[in-house]
Enzyme design. Structure first.
Site, PDB file in Angstrom:
ATOM      1  N   HIS A  57       0.842  -1.207   0.000  1.00 42.55           N
ATOM      2  CA  HIS A  57       0.000   0.000   0.000  1.00 42.55           C
ATOM      3  C   HIS A  57       0.869   1.246   0.000  1.00 42.55           C
ATOM      4  O   HIS A  57       2.081   1.175   0.154  1.00 42.55           O
ATOM      5  CB  HIS A  57      -1.001  -0.018   1.159  1.00 42.55           C
ATOM      6  CG  HIS A  57      -0.405   0.110   2.534  1.00 42.55           C
ATOM      7  ND1 HIS A  57       0.461  -0.822   3.071  1.00 42.55           N
ATOM      8  CD2 HIS A  57      -0.553   1.060   3.493  1.00 42.55           C
ATOM      9  CE1 HIS A  57       0.797  -0.452   4.296  1.00 42.55           C
ATOM     10  NE2 HIS A  57       0.204   0.693   4.572  1.00 42.55           N
ATOM     11  N   HIS A  59       1.380   3.944   1.895  1.00 41.11           N
ATOM     12  CA  HIS A  59       1.915   4.732   3.007  1.00 41.11           C
ATOM     13  C   HIS A  59       3.444   4.827   2.954  1.00 41.11           C
ATOM     14  O   HIS A  59       4.117   3.872   2.581  1.00 41.11           O
ATOM     15  CB  HIS A  59       1.458   4.149   4.351  1.00 41.11           C
ATOM     16  CG  HIS A  59       0.019   4.436   4.643  1.00 41.11           C
ATOM     17  ND1 HIS A  59      -0.747   3.700   5.520  1.00 41.11           N
ATOM     18  CD2 HIS A  59      -0.813   5.404   4.151  1.00 41.11           C
ATOM     19  CE1 HIS A  59      -1.983   4.201   5.557  1.00 41.11           C
ATOM     20  NE2 HIS A  59      -2.048   5.221   4.732  1.00 41.11           N
ATOM     21  N   ASP A  61       5.859   4.677   4.982  1.00 40.65           N
ATOM     22  CA  ASP A  61       6.734   3.716   5.659  1.00 40.65           C
ATOM     23  C   ASP A  61       6.750   2.359   4.956  1.00 40.65           C
ATOM     24  O   ASP A  61       7.359   1.402   5.448  1.00 40.65           O
ATOM     25  CB  ASP A  61       6.340   3.561   7.147  1.00 40.65           C
ATOM     26  CG  ASP A  61       4.908   3.068   7.337  1.00 40.65           C
ATOM     27  OD1 ASP A  61       3.987   3.589   6.677  1.00 40.65           O
ATOM     28  OD2 ASP A  61       4.708   2.149   8.158  1.00 40.65           O
ATOM     29  N   HIS A  62       6.088   2.257   3.799  1.00 40.57           N
ATOM     30  CA  HIS A  62       6.112   1.034   2.993  1.00 40.57           C
ATOM     31  C   HIS A  62       6.687   1.271   1.596  1.00 40.57           C
ATOM     32  O   HIS A  62       6.966   0.326   0.879  1.00 40.57           O
ATOM     33  CB  HIS A  62       4.703   0.432   2.904  1.00 40.57           C
ATOM     34  CG  HIS A  62       4.164   0.060   4.250  1.00 40.57           C
ATOM     35  ND1 HIS A  62       4.140  -1.232   4.727  1.00 40.57           N
ATOM     36  CD2 HIS A  62       3.695   0.828   5.262  1.00 40.57           C
ATOM     37  CE1 HIS A  62       3.664  -1.239   5.967  1.00 40.57           C
ATOM     38  NE2 HIS A  62       3.385  -0.004   6.317  1.00 40.57           N
ATOM     39  N   HIS A 115      -7.654  -0.198   5.704  1.00 42.05           N
ATOM     40  CA  HIS A 115      -6.554   0.675   6.146  1.00 42.05           C
ATOM     41  C   HIS A 115      -6.277   1.690   5.036  1.00 42.05           C
ATOM     42  O   HIS A 115      -6.255   2.892   5.270  1.00 42.05           O
ATOM     43  CB  HIS A 115      -5.343  -0.201   6.444  1.00 42.05           C
ATOM     44  CG  HIS A 115      -4.109   0.533   6.877  1.00 42.05           C
ATOM     45  ND1 HIS A 115      -3.968   1.076   8.126  1.00 42.05           N
ATOM     46  CD2 HIS A 115      -2.945   0.796   6.223  1.00 42.05           C
ATOM     47  CE1 HIS A 115      -2.758   1.644   8.218  1.00 42.05           C
ATOM     48  NE2 HIS A 115      -2.123   1.487   7.072  1.00 42.05           N
ATOM     49  N   ASP A 134      -0.505  -3.678   6.302  1.00 37.08           N
ATOM     50  CA  ASP A 134      -1.064  -3.106   7.533  1.00 37.08           C
ATOM     51  C   ASP A 134      -2.541  -3.469   7.666  1.00 37.08           C
ATOM     52  O   ASP A 134      -3.326  -2.727   8.261  1.00 37.08           O
ATOM     53  CB  ASP A 134      -0.903  -1.571   7.548  1.00 37.08           C
ATOM     54  CG  ASP A 134       0.540  -1.142   7.770  1.00 37.08           C
ATOM     55  OD1 ASP A 134       1.404  -2.023   7.969  1.00 37.08           O
ATOM     56  OD2 ASP A 134       0.793   0.071   7.739  1.00 37.08           O
ATOM     57  N   HIS A 172       4.242  -4.343  10.880  1.00 30.26           N
ATOM     58  CA  HIS A 172       4.669  -3.680  12.122  1.00 30.26           C
ATOM     59  C   HIS A 172       4.734  -4.609  13.322  1.00 30.26           C
ATOM     60  O   HIS A 172       3.971  -5.572  13.418  1.00 30.26           O
ATOM     61  CB  HIS A 172       3.699  -2.545  12.476  1.00 30.26           C
ATOM     62  CG  HIS A 172       3.719  -1.410  11.505  1.00 30.26           C
ATOM     63  ND1 HIS A 172       4.538  -0.316  11.670  1.00 30.26           N
ATOM     64  CD2 HIS A 172       3.020  -1.196  10.368  1.00 30.26           C
ATOM     65  CE1 HIS A 172       4.339   0.525  10.652  1.00 30.26           C
ATOM     66  NE2 HIS A 172       3.424   0.016   9.850  1.00 30.26           N
TER      67      HIS A 172
HETATM   68 FE    FE Z   1       2.666   0.974   8.064  1.00 35.06          FE
HETATM   69 ZN    ZN Z   2      -0.014   1.766   6.509  1.00 35.91          ZN
END
Ligand code: FE
Ligand code: ZN
Length: 256
Positions: A57, A59, A61-62, A115, A134, A172
Site C-alpha cells: 500500500h 503509506h 513507511d512502505h 486501512h 497493515d 509492524h
Molecule cells: Fe505501516
Molecule cells: Zn499503513
C-alpha cells in the site's frame, strides 16, 4: 522445488521488512520498501541481490525506499492497481484475484481494503505464506484510514479463509500493545493469556513476535473473533451481527 527462503528484519521505528529469496534462480523480492538502507543491509547480510519489490500500500513507511532501490538494482516493482497513482516507479499493477509467477511459485493477490482502499496482500500459495501489510497484525488489525469498518471486516474474512497453517508476515511490531488491548475484550481466553505472556518474554529479549499464523490469530486475535460468545458478552453485544461487533472492537482499540 527447493523452496523459497524468507528473511525478516526490523526497520524504521517499528516496521518489518521481509526478503523472499529463491536459491535456485537467485531472485529476491523485498516486501515493501520501508527504508532503502535497511533493505540494502539485509541483502548484503544474506548475499542476495534484489530483483523485485512487492508493494502492499501507498503509506510512506512502505514505499519510501522504492526509488533508491530501483535505481541501484533495476528491480521490478509490482503494486496495487488502485493506488498506482500514489506510488512512484510501479512497473506492474495487480488487483484482487490476480496471480503472478515468482520463480515458479504462484503469488495470489488479495485485495484487503480498509486501512487504505487499494491495499493488496500477497499470498505465496505453495510456501503457505501471506504478507498482510497493515491489514492484519499479530493480535490486531490496521487502523481504518480510508475505508469503513464493514469493508475492513470483509477484508478480515478473506484472510480468515486461508488455511490455518498459513504463515503471516505483516508490516509492524505492534503485538505487545495489541495483546494488552486483546485481553481487555477477551480476558477469559486461555490461549490469549498464554500468548500474551510469551509475547512479553520475546519483547523483553528484544526478539520479534512475528511471523504468526492464521490459526494462531483465529484463536487469539479479537479482530477475527467477532462471532465469539465471550467477547460479545464483554461488549454487551450478544445479538449484534459480526460486522457490528468488529466495528465496536476497532472503535475501542482506537480509543484505548
Ligand atoms: Fe505501516
Ligand atoms: Zn499503513
Amino acid at each position: 522445488m527447493a523452496g523459497l527462503e524468507f528473511f525478516q528484519f526490523p526497520t524504521l521505528s517499528d516496521n518489518y521488512g521481509v526478503l523472499v529469496h529463491d536459491p535456485a534462480s537467485g531472485a529476491t523480492a523485498s516486501i515493501d520498501a520501508p527504508d532503502a538502507g535497511d533493505v540494502h543491509k539485509a541483502l548484503s547480510e544474506k548475499g542476495w541481490s534484489l530483483t523485485h519489490i512487492l508493494v502492499t500500500h501507498h503509506h510512506w513507511d512502505h514505499v519510501q525506499g522504492i526509488g533508491d532501490l530501483k535505481s541501484e538494482n533495476g528491480c521490478r516493482v509490482i503494486g496495487p492497481a488502485d493506488e498506482a497513482d500514489k506510488i512512484e516507479h510501479i512497473d506492474e499493477t495487480v488487483s484482487d484475484g490476480d496471480t503472478f509467477d515468482f520463480c515458479g511459485e504462484t503469488v495470489s493477490c488479495i485485495s484487503t481494503p480498509g486501512h487504505t482502499l487499494g491495499m493488496i496482500n500477497f499470498h505465496f500459495t505453495d510456501s503457505g505464506v501471506v504478507f498482510t501489510g497493515d491489514t492484519l497484525f499479530a493480535l490486531g488489525c490496521g487502523r481504518i484510514f480510508e475505508g469503513d469498518p464493514a469493508m475492513m471486516w470483509s477484508s478480515m474474512q478473506k484472510l480468515m479463509a486461508l488455511p490455518a497453517e498459513t504463515i503471516v508476515y505483516c508490516g509492524h511490531e505492534y503485538t505487545q500493545t495489541n495483546a494488552r488491548f486483546a485481553l481487555s475484550v477477551d480476558p477469559d481466553n486461555a490461549k490469549l493469556v498464554i500468548r500474551a505472556a510469551q509475547i512479553d518474554a520475546l519483547r523483553a529479549d528484544g526478539k520479534p513476535t512475528l511471523p504468526t499464523t492464521i490459526g494462531e490469530e483465529l484463536d487469539t486475535n479479537p479482530f477475527l473473533r467477532a462471532s465469539d460468545a465471550s467477547i460479545r458478552k464483554v461488549l454487551g453485544m450478544e445479538s449484534a451481527d459480526d460486522a457490528e461487533v468488529f466495528a465496536e472492537i476497532r472503535k475501542r482499540k482506537d480509543n484505548a
